[in-house]
Design an enzyme around this catalytic site. Structure first.
Site, mmCIF file in Angstrom:
data_model
loop_
_atom_site.group_PDB
_atom_site.id
_atom_site.type_symbol
_atom_site.label_atom_id
_atom_site.label_comp_id
_atom_site.label_asym_id
_atom_site.label_seq_id
_atom_site.Cartn_x
_atom_site.Cartn_y
_atom_site.Cartn_z
ATOM 1 N N LEU A 16 0.822 -1.209 0.000
ATOM 2 C CA LEU A 16 0.000 0.000 0.000
ATOM 3 C C LEU A 16 0.859 1.264 0.000
ATOM 4 O O LEU A 16 0.527 2.248 -0.660
ATOM 5 C CB LEU A 16 -0.939 0.009 1.211
ATOM 6 N N GLY A 20 10.914 4.963 3.808
ATOM 7 C CA GLY A 20 12.089 4.591 4.580
ATOM 8 C C GLY A 20 11.999 3.144 5.028
ATOM 9 O O GLY A 20 11.757 2.232 4.237
ATOM 10 N N GLU A 23 6.838 0.131 5.972
ATOM 11 C CA GLU A 23 6.114 -0.386 4.819
ATOM 12 C C GLU A 23 4.714 -0.789 5.267
ATOM 13 O O GLU A 23 4.534 -1.387 6.336
ATOM 14 C CB GLU A 23 6.860 -1.592 4.232
ATOM 15 N N THR A 24 3.727 -0.447 4.462
ATOM 16 C CA THR A 24 2.347 -0.805 4.761
ATOM 17 C C THR A 24 1.840 -1.754 3.690
ATOM 18 O O THR A 24 1.947 -1.469 2.490
ATOM 19 C CB THR A 24 1.447 0.450 4.808
ATOM 20 N N LYS A 39 1.480 -3.062 9.104
ATOM 21 C CA LYS A 39 2.532 -2.039 9.033
ATOM 22 C C LYS A 39 3.823 -2.659 9.552
ATOM 23 O O LYS A 39 3.858 -3.214 10.655
ATOM 24 C CB LYS A 39 2.142 -0.830 9.886
ATOM 25 N N ASP A 139 -0.339 14.094 13.140
ATOM 26 C CA ASP A 139 -0.106 14.037 11.692
ATOM 27 C C ASP A 139 -1.438 13.945 10.946
ATOM 28 O O ASP A 139 -1.592 13.148 10.019
ATOM 29 C CB ASP A 139 0.783 12.843 11.341
#
Length: 481
Positions: A16, A20, A23-24, A39, A139
């Site tokens: 997805l 860095g 990763e998803t 994740k 965020d």
């Protein structure tokens, strides 16, 4: 890694996103046959310790929260594969695109949709900020907000995801400063590693502005560190003011909580006042200047009217009599003349007051000024200024009151109470405003077919109510109760 099986239960389907060492991935749970989001945080020589702390904090946070608009926590485990070592966080999969995807696809959002999204996100933030300790997302941005399919007139179900930058108020970083967030949506204090619940409100404001303008907040102009978006939107003035308070560079000037922001957004602008006049009456001499940050109302004196002749003649007679009285007293031997002179002092005060009122009506004006810091009411005439009371903090402004005289204005369609003044209450102090055309005079409970002062004051009260986001209340003057 597509097709790989993690923790003997999750089969990877597709990637997805990747950033860095993070990763998803989309995966399938063999036991439930449902899709999940995994994740990954991979070990690496260049991976900073702060990344691991944030990842662990995200997992612990998600374990302890339960909200229908936040994907559920499902699992957390360590990875120890030949080609991948690290940690994995498993969450519920929400089949909905993000707002970022919608924006890139060219979707535009109308005012009602922006308001609906704002209410949904504020409800989520209210839940997070009310946890013990408070949970701050840090965020909030379009890519972290999912929007489900539209249903009827609804914009769609709103979800908040990606708690990778989450922090609770009690958390400390051992004296280090960890700067997280996304440029354009991140409030100024977050650049210094400081966050409060108001930090999420700033990010919410920047996100909503992106929806309203179609432009990334960083692409919009700024003034004194504040995003300038008004020329790029077609929104009602109350919503513009509300958004501007969300994106104040200083935390102290934003809403103090998501609850307060939600109440302000949802509360009706005008209550308990029927048949409000929208436009300024043509006869009105009031000058109103307003910007997003400040409003100034200049109310000239009533001016010369035929009724003023009676007051002028009375003032002349009164003061001429006092001149004769005082002059005669000067010829009386001491100390008897002192008695007459002292006795005349209050009468001189009344006489000079009458002259002052006549001059003020012709040459003076009242100035009401309200900005983000304070509210002040000044009487000015021939370069003289007088403040009946000291300016008061804007934060203490609690109500706008239309004071009824006890009389009625009757037309073919309705009966409307006559308003004698508008009062702004701040810190228990009244800031009173009267009409520029003067007030009608008659016996109590009288009936009028037309009263210009009432029409003007109703318009002014509405303008103040909309600018301040305060509802109007209506009370009857104590003199007529």
């Amino acid at each position: 890694m597509q097709g790989s099986i993690l923790n003997e239960i999750y089969q990877l389907q597709s990637q997805l996103s990747q950033r860095g060492g993070r990763e998803t991935l989309l995966a399938k749970n063999f036991d439930t046959n449902e899709l999940v989001v995994i994740k990954l945080l991979k070990f690496g020589l260049d991976a900073p310790w702060s990344e691991f702390k944030l990842f662990e904090r995200e997992a612990k946070t998600l374990q302890n929260i339960n909200h229908p608009a936040i994907p559920n926590y499902l699992d957390y485990f360590e990875l120890d594969l030949p080609h991948c070592k690290g940690f994995a966080l498993v969450q519920e999969y929400i089949a909905a695109p993000s707002l970022e995807v919608a924006l890139k696809a060219g979707r535009t959002f109308i005012e009602s949709e922006i308001t609906e999204i704002a209410i949904a996100l504020l409800n989520i933030l209210q839940y997070l900020h009310q946890q013990q300790p408070s949970i701050i997302h840090r965020d909030l941005k379009p890519s972290n907000i999912l929007l489900g399919d539209r249903t009827g007139n609804s914009v769609g179900r709103v979800y908040l995801i990606d708690f990778g930058a989450v922090k609770n108020v009690a958390a400390t970083d051992g004296g280090t400063i960890t700067v997280v967030g996304t440029y354009g949506y991140m409030p100024p204090e977050q650049f210094g590693g400081k966050t409060t619940p108001a930090s999420d409100l700033y990010s919410l404001g920047a996100t909503l502005i992106h929806l309203a303008t179609g432009k990334h907040p960083a692409e919009l102009p700024s003034k004194a560190g504040k995003i300038v978006f008004e020329p790029s939107v077609q929104l009602n003035y109350a919503l513009i003011r509300w958004l501007n308070q969300l994106i104040e560079p200083s935390c102290d000037r934003r809403f103090d909580s998501a609850t307060r922001a939600l109440q302000t957004l949802q509360q009706p602008q005008i209550t308990n006042l029927e048949a409000v006049i929208v436009k300024q009456p043509a006869f009105s001499k009031i000058v109103l200047h307003r910007t997003v940050d400040e409003i100034n109302v200049i109310i000239p004196g009533a001016g010369f009217r035929w009724e003023s002749l009676g007051l002028i003649f009375f003032a002349l007679f009164w003061n001429l009599f006092l001149v004769v009285w005082t002059g005669g007293a000067l010829f009386i031997p001491l100390p008897f003349n002192l008695v007459f002179l002292i006795f005349s002092i209050p009468f001189w005060a009344c006489g000079l007051g009458l002259i002052g009122k006549i001059i003020f009506d012709c040459k003076g004006y009242t100035r009401l000024s309200i900005n983000f810091q304070e509210i002040s009411l000044t009487y000015e005439c021939l370069k003289f200024r007088y403040q009946k009371q000291q300016p008061t903090s804007r934060k203490n402004l609690t109500a706008i009151e239309c004071v009824q005289s006890g009389w009625n204005m009757v037309t073919d369609r309705e009966t409307t109470p006559v308003i004698s003044e508008v009062v702004l209450w701040a810190d228990g102090k009244p800031f009173k405003i009267t009409s520029s055309v003067g007030t009608a005079s008659a016996s109590a409970k009288a009936t009028y077919s037309y009263d210009p002062a009432t029409i003007e004051l109703r318009w002014l009260a509405q303008e103040l109510s909309q600018w301040l986001n305060l509802p109007l209340t209506r009370t009857e003057s104590s003199a007529t109760k």
